[in-house]
Scaffold this motif. Sequence first.
Motif, mmCIF file in Angstrom:
data_model
loop_
_atom_site.group_PDB
_atom_site.id
_atom_site.type_symbol
_atom_site.label_atom_id
_atom_site.label_comp_id
_atom_site.label_asym_id
_atom_site.label_seq_id
_atom_site.Cartn_x
_atom_site.Cartn_y
_atom_site.Cartn_z
ATOM 1 N N SER A 173 0.526 -5.588 -4.263
ATOM 2 C CA SER A 173 0.595 -4.158 -4.532
ATOM 3 C C SER A 173 1.452 -3.869 -5.756
ATOM 4 N N GLY A 199 5.012 4.784 1.163
ATOM 5 C CA GLY A 199 5.646 3.984 0.126
ATOM 6 C C GLY A 199 4.628 3.196 -0.677
ATOM 7 N N GLY A 200 3.615 2.658 0.020
ATOM 8 C CA GLY A 200 2.555 1.927 -0.670
ATOM 9 C C GLY A 200 1.762 2.823 -1.607
ATOM 10 N N GLN A 211 -2.947 -2.245 4.371
ATOM 11 C CA GLN A 211 -1.520 -2.394 4.639
ATOM 12 C C GLN A 211 -1.181 -1.971 6.065
ATOM 13 N N HIS A 213 12.318 -4.230 0.117
ATOM 14 C CA HIS A 213 12.343 -2.916 0.773
ATOM 15 C C HIS A 213 11.305 -2.849 1.890
ATOM 16 N N PHE A 214 10.141 -3.406 1.632
ATOM 17 C CA PHE A 214 9.052 -3.409 2.610
ATOM 18 C C PHE A 214 9.403 -4.258 3.832
ATOM 19 N N ALA A 242 2.984 -7.397 -0.612
ATOM 20 C CA ALA A 242 3.809 -6.484 -1.421
ATOM 21 C C ALA A 242 3.755 -6.880 -2.891
ATOM 22 N N GLN A 277 18.158 1.160 5.310
ATOM 23 C CA GLN A 277 16.834 1.208 4.686
ATOM 24 C C GLN A 277 16.756 2.319 3.649
ATOM 25 N N VAL A 337 5.979 3.658 5.613
ATOM 26 C CA VAL A 337 5.669 2.487 4.784
ATOM 27 C C VAL A 337 4.361 2.706 4.025
ATOM 28 N N ARG A 370 3.741 3.550 -4.695
ATOM 29 C CA ARG A 370 3.705 2.459 -5.670
ATOM 30 C C ARG A 370 2.373 2.422 -6.419
#
Length: 365
Positions: free
Chosen positions: A216, A29-30, A325, A163-164, A213, A136, A26, A33
């Motif tokens: 972000s 993923g952050g 996060q 998604h998060f 989210a 997922q 995760v 982004r």
Amino acid sequence: METTYSKHRPVAIWLFVGVGMLIIMVMLGGITRLTGSGLSIAEWKPIMGAIPPMNQAQWEHAFEQYKQIGQFKYLNSDFTLTDFKHIFFWEWFHREWGRLIGVVFLLPFIWFIIKRKIDASMIVPLAILFLLGGLQGAIGWIMVQSGLNENDLYVSHIRLAGHFITAMLLTSYTLWFGLKLIVPVREIQYKPGLRKLNLLLIVVLVVQLIFGAFMSGLHAATAASTWPSINGAAVPPGMLTQGSFLQDISHNLITVQFIHRGLAYLVTLLVVSWWWNARKSDPRSLLHKIHIVPLLLVLLQVLLGVLTVLNARIHIPIALASIHQCVGMLLLLSLVTSLFISRGKDGATYLYVKPPRPEDAIGTL
């Protein structure tokens, strides 16, 4: 004789390792982004995609695919191949970590089957776990594919939040499953009031994570890089300018930040209240031993949030935002753990019995 809990210990450790890997997933993923890397790979190859471009021709082909989408045409048209390689790395690493999670879950699972460490009670939970994991991955690709066009500069922050949250559902489920295998029944307490407050906290925190989210995805921290005020005001102007309430709370940067800050204060107050009540539990119980953890995490989370906002005048500080996060996820998992421990039924509370002292035994002779 091997107890049930010691027999299940390897499986529980396996699940807890998975929880740690999902947290890292995760976080990646952050970072993906925040660096604008999410649309850099235009293909989904679950197996062959593990190998990045290996020569100049392959890199040029990947870069040419990226040039076809709106993000390059309207935002990154000045990118060189070197710039592209930078954003490609984060998206590739994010996907690669997902593949590694699949391997870490699958291979030990096969080994546990061979060694008969998996009993009948684990079949359904494990099936759900693998289903959630596969879902997922599919949601992640659908989200990315939605942004591979000539109109969108980024993937929708709404899809990003979805998604998060599904990732956090998977992580929380994995943790809960592991706790069921390793926490003795005697540690499950009957605390109905505490449990209700715990549930409320989780609900509010999930909403807060959704707005995190949004923060972000929209880079909303740059809209007001001041604290404790929001651009000099407690209630900043410009919060109701998008045409509708739903549009404002989901797309208006200053409104999203206002809600995110307000929820942070609410979560903090609720955690303090939970901690105050949990401290009254039996000092020898597991609940009492971990009751300080949510409080420490929420205080750290608020501090990190403030530092992230104060340093987001032009760009989001990726390191601070990532740690922020991570602590938010750990806070959720700590509350999932406390809910697990306080979920006992009436009359099933374990009574800690003080062990007899040697002098007491002598007195009975």
